[in-house]
Design a protein around this motif. Structure first.
Motif, mmCIF file in Angstrom:
data_model
loop_
_atom_site.group_PDB
_atom_site.id
_atom_site.type_symbol
_atom_site.label_atom_id
_atom_site.label_comp_id
_atom_site.label_asym_id
_atom_site.label_seq_id
_atom_site.Cartn_x
_atom_site.Cartn_y
_atom_site.Cartn_z
ATOM 1 N N ARG A 1 -11.335 2.997 -9.796
ATOM 2 C CA ARG A 1 -11.406 2.471 -8.430
ATOM 3 C C ARG A 1 -10.684 1.151 -8.210
ATOM 4 N NH1 ARG A 1 -15.850 3.650 -4.745
ATOM 5 N NH2 ARG A 1 -14.110 2.812 -3.661
ATOM 6 N N TRP A 2 -10.810 0.218 -9.187
ATOM 7 C CA TRP A 2 -10.354 -1.138 -8.890
ATOM 8 C C TRP A 2 -10.205 -1.953 -10.173
ATOM 9 C CZ3 TRP A 2 -14.128 -5.398 -8.899
ATOM 10 C CH2 TRP A 2 -13.626 -6.606 -8.394
ATOM 11 N N SER B 1 -6.327 -1.292 -6.114
ATOM 12 C CA SER B 1 -7.560 -0.631 -5.694
ATOM 13 C C SER B 1 -7.235 0.718 -5.055
ATOM 14 C CB SER B 1 -8.348 -1.503 -4.718
ATOM 15 O OG SER B 1 -7.619 -1.688 -3.521
ATOM 16 N N VAL B 2 -8.255 1.561 -5.024
ATOM 17 C CA VAL B 2 -8.162 2.899 -4.456
ATOM 18 C C VAL B 2 -9.238 3.024 -3.391
ATOM 19 C CG1 VAL B 2 -8.414 5.357 -4.979
ATOM 20 C CG2 VAL B 2 -7.441 3.835 -6.690
ATOM 21 N N ARG B 3 -8.860 3.530 -2.220
ATOM 22 C CA ARG B 3 -9.869 3.785 -1.178
ATOM 23 C C ARG B 3 -9.404 4.920 -0.270
ATOM 24 N NH1 ARG B 3 -7.519 -1.076 0.710
ATOM 25 N NH2 ARG B 3 -6.848 -0.935 2.870
ATOM 26 N N HIS B 4 -10.359 5.499 0.432
ATOM 27 C CA HIS B 4 -10.042 6.585 1.367
ATOM 28 C C HIS B 4 -9.319 6.016 2.573
ATOM 29 C CE1 HIS B 4 -12.210 9.786 -0.662
ATOM 30 N NE2 HIS B 4 -13.071 8.839 -1.027
ATOM 31 N N ILE C 1 -5.539 9.180 0.311
ATOM 32 C CA ILE C 1 -6.064 8.045 -0.453
ATOM 33 C C ILE C 1 -5.045 6.918 -0.363
ATOM 34 C CG2 ILE C 1 -6.709 7.238 -2.764
ATOM 35 C CD1 ILE C 1 -8.712 9.209 -1.509
ATOM 36 N N ARG D 1 0.072 5.481 0.915
ATOM 37 C CA ARG D 1 -0.816 6.570 1.300
ATOM 38 C C ARG D 1 -0.412 7.793 0.487
ATOM 39 N NH1 ARG D 1 -3.308 5.948 5.083
ATOM 40 N NH2 ARG D 1 -3.305 6.111 7.251
ATOM 41 N N THR E 1 0.835 -1.203 0.000
ATOM 42 C CA THR E 1 0.000 0.000 0.000
ATOM 43 C C THR E 1 0.869 1.252 0.000
ATOM 44 O OG1 THR E 1 -0.120 0.084 2.419
ATOM 45 C CG2 THR E 1 -1.867 -1.135 1.280
ATOM 46 N N GLU F 1 -9.058 10.950 -4.891
ATOM 47 C CA GLU F 1 -9.355 9.594 -5.350
ATOM 48 C C GLU F 1 -9.307 9.506 -6.875
ATOM 49 O OE1 GLU F 1 -12.967 6.306 -5.082
ATOM 50 O OE2 GLU F 1 -13.028 8.081 -3.798
ATOM 51 N N SER G 1 -3.643 0.433 -3.141
ATOM 52 C CA SER G 1 -3.262 -0.897 -2.662
ATOM 53 C C SER G 1 -3.076 -1.865 -3.815
ATOM 54 C CB SER G 1 -4.346 -1.477 -1.750
ATOM 55 O OG SER G 1 -4.537 -0.671 -0.631
#
Length: 192
Positions: free
Chosen positions: A69-70, A88-91, A97, A10, A8, A15, A100
């Protein structure tokens, strides 16, 4: 043998900016894949569900894709790799963001040896280089650049030498006009 491998990063950006990196995989403007250091990702068609491709000896098919997003890739090679890898992308919850990469596989046959001895090390180095590419593309710098272990450097050197040897073989056959390949049968015919 089951493997779950997660990397991952950060990133202090939106996003949509991180998602654009995923959407650009294998394109001419790919800013996520470290193709200056590793074999480029290539597909048989534009990135999307069902696209078939891979990088180097690792092959896969796009199994699922949610633009921005994924994306999930199902392994088709090497033999014995049964599973997927995905970006993938997430908050992250603090305004950042999280980009991962997850690899989840069950290993069978020779892959139970090739993963821990070869692929795992190369995979980890490649993924950290990929996340460095993302960070550089989105922030202009890399806070803590990834460094290859001595073992990764050794594996890459051995691989480069093997590719060089393999590439030189067809040149020998071309120069000899296939005489080396046909020498054994000719000798046998003369002995009769």
């Amino acid at each position: 043998m089951a493997v779950l491998n997660i990397h991952t990063r950060r990133l202090p950006v939106s996003e949509s900016e991180v998602g654009a990196l995923i959407d650009g995989i294998a394109s001419d403007g790919d800013r996520l894949w470290p193709r200056d250091k590793w074999p480029a990702v290539r597909f048989d068609r534009p990135l999307g569900f069902g696209a078939v491709g891979g990088h180097g000896p690792v092959h896969y098919i796009v199994e699922a894709y949610e633009p921005g997003r994924w994306i999930r890739f199902r392994f088709t090679a090497p033999r014995g790799f049964h599973g997927f890898h995905e970006y993938s992308v997430r908050h992250a919850g603090d305004g950042a963001i999280l980009l991962s990469h997850v690899l989840a596989i069950k290993l069978r046959g020779r892959a139970r040896l090739s993963w821990p001895l070869f692929y795992r090390w190369m995979h980890d180095a490649l993924l950290e280089d990929s996340l460095d590419c993302a960070e550089r593309a989105l922030t202009g710098a890399i806070r803590t650049p990834a460094e290859w272990s001595r073992y990764v450097v050794l594996l890459r050197d051995v691989g480069a030498r093997a590719r060089k040897r393999k590439a030189s073989r067809p040149a020998v056959a071309a120069v000899t006009g296939g005489a080396l390949r046909n020498a054994e049968p000719a000798r046998d015919r003369l002995a009769q």
